[in-house]
Enzyme design. Sequence first.
Site, PDB file in Angstrom:
ATOM      1  N   CYS A   1     -16.885  93.000 -10.854  1.00  0.00           N
ATOM      2  CA  CYS A   1     -16.249  94.297 -11.091  1.00  0.00           C
ATOM      3  C   CYS A   1     -15.596  94.352 -12.474  1.00  0.00           C
ATOM      4  O   CYS A   1     -16.300  94.455 -13.473  1.00  0.00           O
ATOM      5  CB  CYS A   1     -15.267  94.630  -9.972  1.00  0.00           C
ATOM      6  SG  CYS A   1     -14.845  96.398  -9.905  1.00  0.00           S
TER       7      CYS A   1
ATOM      8  N   GLU B   1     -17.139  89.148  -3.022  1.00  0.00           N
ATOM      9  CA  GLU B   1     -16.096  88.321  -2.404  1.00  0.00           C
ATOM     10  C   GLU B   1     -15.543  88.933  -1.126  1.00  0.00           C
ATOM     11  O   GLU B   1     -14.910  88.252  -0.326  1.00  0.00           O
ATOM     12  CB  GLU B   1     -14.952  88.078  -3.397  1.00  0.00           C
ATOM     13  CG  GLU B   1     -13.880  89.148  -3.478  1.00  0.00           C
ATOM     14  CD  GLU B   1     -14.312  90.463  -4.130  1.00  0.00           C
ATOM     15  OE1 GLU B   1     -13.536  91.448  -4.092  1.00  0.00           O
ATOM     16  OE2 GLU B   1     -15.423  90.500  -4.695  1.00  0.00           O
TER      17      GLU B   1
ATOM     18  N   HIS C   1     -18.501  94.028  -5.110  1.00  0.00           N
ATOM     19  CA  HIS C   1     -17.512  93.030  -4.702  1.00  0.00           C
ATOM     20  C   HIS C   1     -18.118  92.066  -3.675  1.00  0.00           C
ATOM     21  O   HIS C   1     -17.921  92.227  -2.465  1.00  0.00           O
ATOM     22  CB  HIS C   1     -16.268  93.713  -4.122  1.00  0.00           C
ATOM     23  CG  HIS C   1     -15.368  94.300  -5.153  1.00  0.00           C
ATOM     24  ND1 HIS C   1     -14.300  93.614  -5.695  1.00  0.00           N
ATOM     25  CD2 HIS C   1     -15.396  95.508  -5.768  1.00  0.00           C
ATOM     26  CE1 HIS C   1     -13.695  94.374  -6.599  1.00  0.00           C
ATOM     27  NE2 HIS C   1     -14.342  95.531  -6.656  1.00  0.00           N
TER      28      HIS C   1
END
Length: 259
Positions: free
Chosen positions: A115, A228, A226
């Site tokens: 990001c 994660e 994203h």
Amino acid sequence: MSSKSSKPLVLIPCDNRMHGDVSMQVLYQRYSDAVRDQSGCLPIPLLCTGKEDIEAYLALADGIMLTGSPSNVHPSHFGHDVHNPELPLDPERDSITLPIIRRAVEMNLPMLAICRGIQEMNVALGGTLHQAIQELPGRDDHRGAKGKPDSTSPERYADAHPISIEGKGCLAAIFGATTAVVNSVHGQGIDQLAPALHAEAHAPDGQIEAVSVTNHAGFAVGVQWHPEWRAGENEISRKLFGAFGDACRNFRSARTANL
């Protein structure tokens, strides 16, 4: 335990925040969790006050992961004025991450950028950013689920759109696929691609969703989504962090062999 048997060390830059009148260094736990649990590496917070000895940190590192953040890269770094003064900036983080990206490329240090991180990578290597993609004609709004401003909201990180992945690129090799569905929680994004970067994936509206560094001998990838977020539950996230971890282990093995 000897250095040859220990896990790779991955630097993760922190954000600068104020809690009342107290300055804080902040790192979202989901990033360090993903590095530890999905990459098999040891996450090391990298302070970003602007006073850090970058070379001292790099001398310890086997990889670096650049995180997302509520803040944006200051547009002065790519020759633009601030488009929306209400959006947060973090010039102290910029002062550390931009030069450390350039050094990581010189060192062939494994790098995963997420990001804000992919935007930092593009700017550090000579590219520019759109500051408000949703205001561009014919473009989509990439800022996440409407009415869900809380950065911890599961709905905000739900699958948002497909991406097309270049068939001969490194991401296609990692994922074993040329399409995927990703989340989307960003207002800014790559405009002019840095000369040293290669576009690995695009959103349906043409926005660049992933890049790799062309003159990097190892793993150097940036993604706009994203991975994660609940990484252990998502196949492409597990594969991405797994490939990053493998690259960090290879880098550490080569480095320690020369000690």
